[in-house]
Design a protein around this motif. Structure first.
Motif, PDB file in Angstrom:
ATOM      1  N   ALA A  11       0.831  -1.206   0.000  1.00  0.00           N
ATOM      2  CA  ALA A  11       0.000   0.000   0.000  1.00  0.00           C
ATOM      3  C   ALA A  11       0.870   1.261   0.000  1.00  0.00           C
ATOM      4  O   ALA A  11       0.568   2.226  -0.721  1.00  0.00           O
ATOM      5  CB  ALA A  11      -0.935  -0.012   1.212  1.00  0.00           C
ATOM      6  N   GLN A  12       1.938   1.262   0.800  1.00  0.00           N
ATOM      7  CA  GLN A  12       2.830   2.431   0.843  1.00  0.00           C
ATOM      8  C   GLN A  12       3.481   2.662  -0.520  1.00  0.00           C
ATOM      9  O   GLN A  12       3.576   3.801  -0.992  1.00  0.00           O
ATOM     10  CB  GLN A  12       3.916   2.240   1.913  1.00  0.00           C
ATOM     11  N   ALA A  13       3.919   1.583  -1.177  1.00  0.00           N
ATOM     12  CA  ALA A  13       4.536   1.701  -2.501  1.00  0.00           C
ATOM     13  C   ALA A  13       3.528   2.229  -3.514  1.00  0.00           C
ATOM     14  O   ALA A  13       3.858   3.094  -4.340  1.00  0.00           O
ATOM     15  CB  ALA A  13       5.106   0.361  -2.944  1.00  0.00           C
ATOM     16  N   LEU A  14       2.320   1.726  -3.441  1.00  0.00           N
ATOM     17  CA  LEU A  14       1.272   2.185  -4.351  1.00  0.00           C
ATOM     18  C   LEU A  14       0.998   3.674  -4.153  1.00  0.00           C
ATOM     19  O   LEU A  14       0.860   4.429  -5.126  1.00  0.00           O
ATOM     20  CB  LEU A  14       0.002   1.363  -4.117  1.00  0.00           C
ATOM     21  N   LEU A  15       0.936   4.105  -2.909  1.00  0.00           N
ATOM     22  CA  LEU A  15       0.706   5.523  -2.620  1.00  0.00           C
ATOM     23  C   LEU A  15       1.881   6.389  -3.092  1.00  0.00           C
ATOM     24  O   LEU A  15       1.675   7.480  -3.640  1.00  0.00           O
ATOM     25  CB  LEU A  15       0.455   5.722  -1.121  1.00  0.00           C
ATOM     26  N   ALA A  16       3.094   5.903  -2.900  1.00  0.00           N
ATOM     27  CA  ALA A  16       4.265   6.652  -3.372  1.00  0.00           C
ATOM     28  C   ALA A  16       4.203   6.840  -4.882  1.00  0.00           C
ATOM     29  O   ALA A  16       4.442   7.936  -5.400  1.00  0.00           O
ATOM     30  CB  ALA A  16       5.560   5.941  -2.969  1.00  0.00           C
ATOM     31  N   ARG A  17       3.875   5.760  -5.600  1.00  0.00           N
ATOM     32  CA  ARG A  17       3.737   5.839  -7.061  1.00  0.00           C
ATOM     33  C   ARG A  17       2.617   6.789  -7.460  1.00  0.00           C
ATOM     34  O   ARG A  17       2.763   7.589  -8.385  1.00  0.00           O
ATOM     35  CB  ARG A  17       3.453   4.458  -7.652  1.00  0.00           C
TER      36      ARG A  17
END
Length: 159
Positions: A11-17
């Motif tokens: 989820a954190q990676a998705l939000l960063a992207r």
């Protein structure tokens, strides 16, 4: 649990992207938007959380490192950008990684190291125009003949 932790990192990676892409789109529409900094800050926070949890040199970790390094360049934290950009060429073979490192090094006034990074970019991709343009600019201060040679190569590659 491990699964929850994995889902949180996803989820954190998705939000960063998401915030990175949103900032890039906004920059195209309105480069002076006050929301750009907020979006980039949010992307960096989420990318940092991924880096805190994911220690293996996965593609996702590399992408998060790049997001953070780009943010540090924008913030003129060249030392921080150098630290992150310098790790990427050890993990993958990509001319753009060397080029980005060179830009950070040049901004930190480490011109010899910047030249070496640009030469590494060219070794990986002899048709990488940006590296020749930057070498031309770098040499323009000390060696006009060499600068002209790199400028000519960049022009020929751009045609």
């Amino acid at each position: 649990t491990s699964l929850e932790s994995s889902d949180q990192v996803d989820a954190q990676a998705l939000l960063a992207r998401f915030f990175t892409q949103k900032a890039k789109l906004l920059e195209l529409e309105d480069p002076s938007s006050s929301d750009l900094k907020r979006l980039r800050d949010r992307a960096a926070v989420h990318a940092g959380k991924v880096l805190d949890k994911e220690m293996k040199p996965t593609k996702r970790r590399q992408e998060m490192m790049e997001i953070l390094a780009d943010k540090k360049m924008i913030d003129k934290d060249f030392a921080g950008a150098i630290t992150l950009y310098a790790q990427l060429p050890r993990l993958r073979r990509n001319a753009a990684d060397w080029y980005n490192l060179a830009l950070a090094l040049a901004n930190a006034r480490r011109l010899g190291d910047a030249e070496e990074a640009l030469q590494n970019a060219i070794r990986i991709d002899p048709a990488y125009v940006k590296a020749y343009v930057s070498l031309s600019k770098l040499y323009s201060y000390v060696d006009a003949e060499t600068a002209a040679r790199f400028r000519e190569i960049a022009i020929r590659l751009s045609e």
